[in-house]
Design an enzyme around this catalytic site. Sequence first.
Site, PDB file in Angstrom:
ATOM      1  N   GLY A 163       0.844  -1.211   0.000  1.00 24.93           N
ATOM      2  CA  GLY A 163       0.000   0.000   0.000  1.00 24.93           C
ATOM      3  C   GLY A 163       0.867   1.245   0.000  1.00 24.93           C
ATOM      4  N   GLY A 188      -0.252   5.038  -1.032  1.00 24.20           N
ATOM      5  CA  GLY A 188      -1.262   5.790  -0.304  1.00 24.20           C
ATOM      6  C   GLY A 188      -0.700   6.966   0.473  1.00 24.20           C
ATOM      7  N   GLN A 189      -1.583   7.595   1.270  1.00 20.93           N
ATOM      8  CA  GLN A 189      -1.213   8.820   1.983  1.00 20.93           C
ATOM      9  C   GLN A 189       0.016   8.597   2.875  1.00 20.93           C
ATOM     10  OE1 GLN A 189      -3.878  10.238   5.029  1.00 20.93           O
ATOM     11  NE2 GLN A 189      -3.022  12.304   5.000  1.00 20.93           N
ATOM     12  N   ASP A 208       2.020  -1.872  -4.511  1.00 19.29           N
ATOM     13  CA  ASP A 208       0.634  -1.389  -4.463  1.00 19.29           C
ATOM     14  C   ASP A 208      -0.102  -2.059  -5.623  1.00 19.29           C
ATOM     15  OD1 ASP A 208      -1.776   0.345  -4.272  1.00 19.29           O
ATOM     16  OD2 ASP A 208      -0.498   1.577  -3.006  1.00 19.29           O
ATOM     17  N   ASP A 223      -1.435  -7.367  -5.172  1.00 18.97           N
ATOM     18  CA  ASP A 223      -2.718  -7.342  -4.463  1.00 18.97           C
ATOM     19  C   ASP A 223      -2.460  -8.022  -3.125  1.00 18.97           C
ATOM     20  OD1 ASP A 223      -5.208  -7.739  -3.387  1.00 18.97           O
ATOM     21  OD2 ASP A 223      -6.127  -8.463  -5.250  1.00 18.97           O
ATOM     22  N   TYR A 266     -14.714  -0.461   9.394  1.00 17.05           N
ATOM     23  CA  TYR A 266     -13.276  -0.168   9.498  1.00 17.05           C
ATOM     24  C   TYR A 266     -12.800  -0.344  10.941  1.00 17.05           C
ATOM     25  CZ  TYR A 266      -9.128   2.916   9.451  1.00 17.05           C
ATOM     26  OH  TYR A 266      -7.874   3.461   9.586  1.00 17.05           O
ATOM     27  N   LYS A 289     -10.194  -3.004  12.588  1.00 10.13           N
ATOM     28  CA  LYS A 289      -8.966  -2.604  13.300  1.00 10.13           C
ATOM     29  C   LYS A 289      -8.947  -3.227  14.697  1.00 10.13           C
ATOM     30  CE  LYS A 289      -6.858   0.004  10.249  1.00 10.13           C
ATOM     31  NZ  LYS A 289      -5.626  -0.465   9.597  1.00 10.13           N
TER      32      LYS A 289
HETATM   33  P1  NAD Z   1      -4.648   5.170   1.667  1.00 14.83           P
HETATM   34  O1  NAD Z   1      -6.044   4.780   1.331  1.00 14.83           O
HETATM   35  O2  NAD Z   1      -4.172   6.512   1.350  1.00 14.83           O
HETATM   36  O3  NAD Z   1      -3.631   4.132   1.021  1.00 14.83           O
HETATM   37  C1  NAD Z   1      -3.874   2.751   0.991  1.00 14.83           C
HETATM   38  C2  NAD Z   1      -3.102   2.184  -0.187  1.00 14.83           C
HETATM   39  O4  NAD Z   1      -3.367   0.780  -0.214  1.00 14.83           O
HETATM   40  C3  NAD Z   1      -3.537   2.763  -1.529  1.00 14.83           C
HETATM   41  O5  NAD Z   1      -2.403   3.210  -2.263  1.00 14.83           O
HETATM   42  C4  NAD Z   1      -4.215   1.600  -2.224  1.00 14.83           C
HETATM   43  O6  NAD Z   1      -4.022   1.584  -3.625  1.00 14.83           O
HETATM   44  C5  NAD Z   1      -3.544   0.422  -1.566  1.00 14.83           C
HETATM   45  N1  NAD Z   1      -4.359  -0.786  -1.635  1.00 14.83           N
HETATM   46  C6  NAD Z   1      -5.699  -0.895  -1.533  1.00 14.83           C
HETATM   47  N2  NAD Z   1      -6.072  -2.170  -1.712  1.00 14.83           N
HETATM   48  C7  NAD Z   1      -4.941  -2.880  -1.918  1.00 14.83           C
HETATM   49  C8  NAD Z   1      -4.679  -4.256  -2.161  1.00 14.83           C
HETATM   50  N3  NAD Z   1      -5.655  -5.153  -2.251  1.00 14.83           N
HETATM   51  N4  NAD Z   1      -3.390  -4.627  -2.316  1.00 14.83           N
HETATM   52  C9  NAD Z   1      -2.385  -3.720  -2.267  1.00 14.83           C
HETATM   53  N5  NAD Z   1      -2.573  -2.423  -2.062  1.00 14.83           N
HETATM   54  C10 NAD Z   1      -3.846  -2.004  -1.882  1.00 14.83           C
HETATM   55  O7  NAD Z   1      -4.486   4.851   3.233  1.00 14.83           O
HETATM   56  P2  NAD Z   1      -3.455   5.529   4.261  1.00 14.83           P
HETATM   57  O8  NAD Z   1      -4.118   6.731   4.807  1.00 14.83           O
HETATM   58  O9  NAD Z   1      -2.108   5.610   3.681  1.00 14.83           O
HETATM   59  O10 NAD Z   1      -3.504   4.441   5.418  1.00 14.83           O
HETATM   60  C11 NAD Z   1      -2.575   3.391   5.503  1.00 14.83           C
HETATM   61  C12 NAD Z   1      -2.887   2.592   6.746  1.00 14.83           C
HETATM   62  O11 NAD Z   1      -2.875   3.454   7.895  1.00 14.83           O
HETATM   63  C13 NAD Z   1      -4.273   1.920   6.747  1.00 14.83           C
HETATM   64  O12 NAD Z   1      -4.200   0.675   7.398  1.00 14.83           O
HETATM   65  C14 NAD Z   1      -5.106   2.866   7.565  1.00 14.83           C
HETATM   66  O13 NAD Z   1      -6.170   2.202   8.181  1.00 14.83           O
HETATM   67  C15 NAD Z   1      -4.108   3.352   8.580  1.00 14.83           C
HETATM   68  N6  NAD Z   1      -4.500   4.632   9.168  1.00 14.83           N
HETATM   69  C16 NAD Z   1      -4.473   5.789   8.428  1.00 14.83           C
HETATM   70  C17 NAD Z   1      -4.860   6.992   9.001  1.00 14.83           C
HETATM   71  C18 NAD Z   1      -4.845   8.277   8.229  1.00 14.83           C
HETATM   72  O14 NAD Z   1      -5.290   9.319   8.751  1.00 14.83           O
HETATM   73  N7  NAD Z   1      -4.325   8.298   7.001  1.00 14.83           N
HETATM   74  C19 NAD Z   1      -5.265   7.017  10.342  1.00 14.83           C
HETATM   75  C20 NAD Z   1      -5.330   5.820  11.054  1.00 14.83           C
HETATM   76  C21 NAD Z   1      -4.901   4.647  10.465  1.00 14.83           C
HETATM   77  N1  SER Z   2      -7.986   8.793   9.317  1.00 15.46           N
HETATM   78  C1  SER Z   2      -8.699   7.555   9.409  1.00 15.46           C
HETATM   79  C2  SER Z   2     -10.077   7.665   8.880  1.00 15.46           C
HETATM   80  O1  SER Z   2     -10.620   8.738   8.968  1.00 15.46           O
HETATM   81  C3  SER Z   2      -8.735   7.101  10.848  1.00 15.46           C
HETATM   82  O2  SER Z   2      -8.263   5.834  10.903  1.00 15.46           O
HETATM   83  O3  SER Z   2     -10.601   6.694   8.435  1.00 15.46           O
END
Ligand code: NAD
Ligand code: SER
Length: 318
Positions: free
Chosen positions: A12, A15-16, A38, A54, A144, A148
């Site tokens: 992944g 992603g962000q 990814d 995947d 979600y 978690k």
């Molecule tokens: P995001 O949605 O920005 O990125 C997720 C990435 O995973 C994407 O690039 C997507 O293409 C990829 N992805 C989706 N399905 C996939 C698959 N089947 N195989 C491979 N890749 C796949 O999410 P994020 O914000 O970067 O979050 C990453 C992790 O951190 C997640 O587990 C999320 O729950 C956790 N998290 C994020 C936040 C936040 O504020 N960003 C807060 C709490 C927890």
């Molecule tokens: N930033 C995340 C969301 O809003 C929290 O895990 O889903």
Amino acid sequence: MVTDIQKILIIGAGGQIGVELTAKLSEMYGSSNVVASDLKNSNAFANNPFETLDALDKKALFEIVKKHGITHIYHLAAMLSATGEQNPMFAWKLNMESLFNVLELAREKHIAGIYWPSSIAVFGPTTPQVGTPQYTVMEPSTVYGISKQAGERWCEWYFKKHNVDVRSLRYPGLIGWKSAPGGGTTDYAVHIFHEALKNGTYECFLSENTILPMMHMEDAIRATIEIMHAPAENIKIRGGYNLSGISFSAKEIAAEIKKHIPDFSITYKPDFRQAIADSWPKSILDKEARADWGWKEKYDLPGLVENMLTNLKSKNEQ
Ligand code: NAD
Ligand code: SER
């Protein structure tokens, strides 16, 4: 550059969080030792090996681990809170099965360590909302959050039963300028900066008095690196550490932005994400993270707003 030998796979990575974590780990270990993966490639990974993967495909994951001699996996792929409610069955499948794929690889001793993020979404409407402690009532109301919370329990189980070295943080909402958020309830606190600079106005999908725990991405990446490099005996919680940065309402962040962009205006049009936000804590206590591996945040709200506006402005000018 660090001296311990790690060969890292980030799942992944596009992603962000993944974009920023890949860059930071590449600085530490060298780009060739950090494999980004990814569903599809992006131009963020010109210097890293990239694998299309995947996360639900355990066989393909194992092949990549063998091919690159991977020692550590940072597993970031998931469906977040808002998109998860739109597609609950697939959110559950993706979030749980992909975690099992990684945990099983560690149980089978193919990798030495795992990072897997949890979230403030593990808490629910019956949780005390102000100063939410590590151990409290947890009845998450989103798919979600349920995934978690279940994931946390499984991480603890794999650690206790199979000595799997898995580490986890309950991130608050993350705010960064280098990458776009992907379907969360806290995403408004990133969009607001882009819209303030582009249009001078923002329509917020949460109400003005909605307070949520948040954190600058730089702090979150540092916390991730710190927990992953702490001695194993210091990591007393394997399910997910509470992690606190700052808490503010939509109205408060808007007022802080107005100090830099006096004409900025905001309107509020709460949608289905309001109920999700209302079910989450307003502020988090994280004394365990501070005591066990020395966590301390750097950014307060004025510092975060200034950093976001300065960096986004210069990025837009490039
Ligand atoms: P995001 O949605 O920005 O990125 C997720 C990435 O995973 C994407 O690039 C997507 O293409 C990829 N992805 C989706 N399905 C996939 C698959 N089947 N195989 C491979 N890749 C796949 O999410 P994020 O914000 O970067 O979050 C990453 C992790 O951190 C997640 O587990 C999320 O729950 C956790 N998290 C994020 C936040 C936040 O504020 N960003 C807060 C709490 C927890
Ligand atoms: N930033 C995340 C969301 O809003 C929290 O895990 O889903």
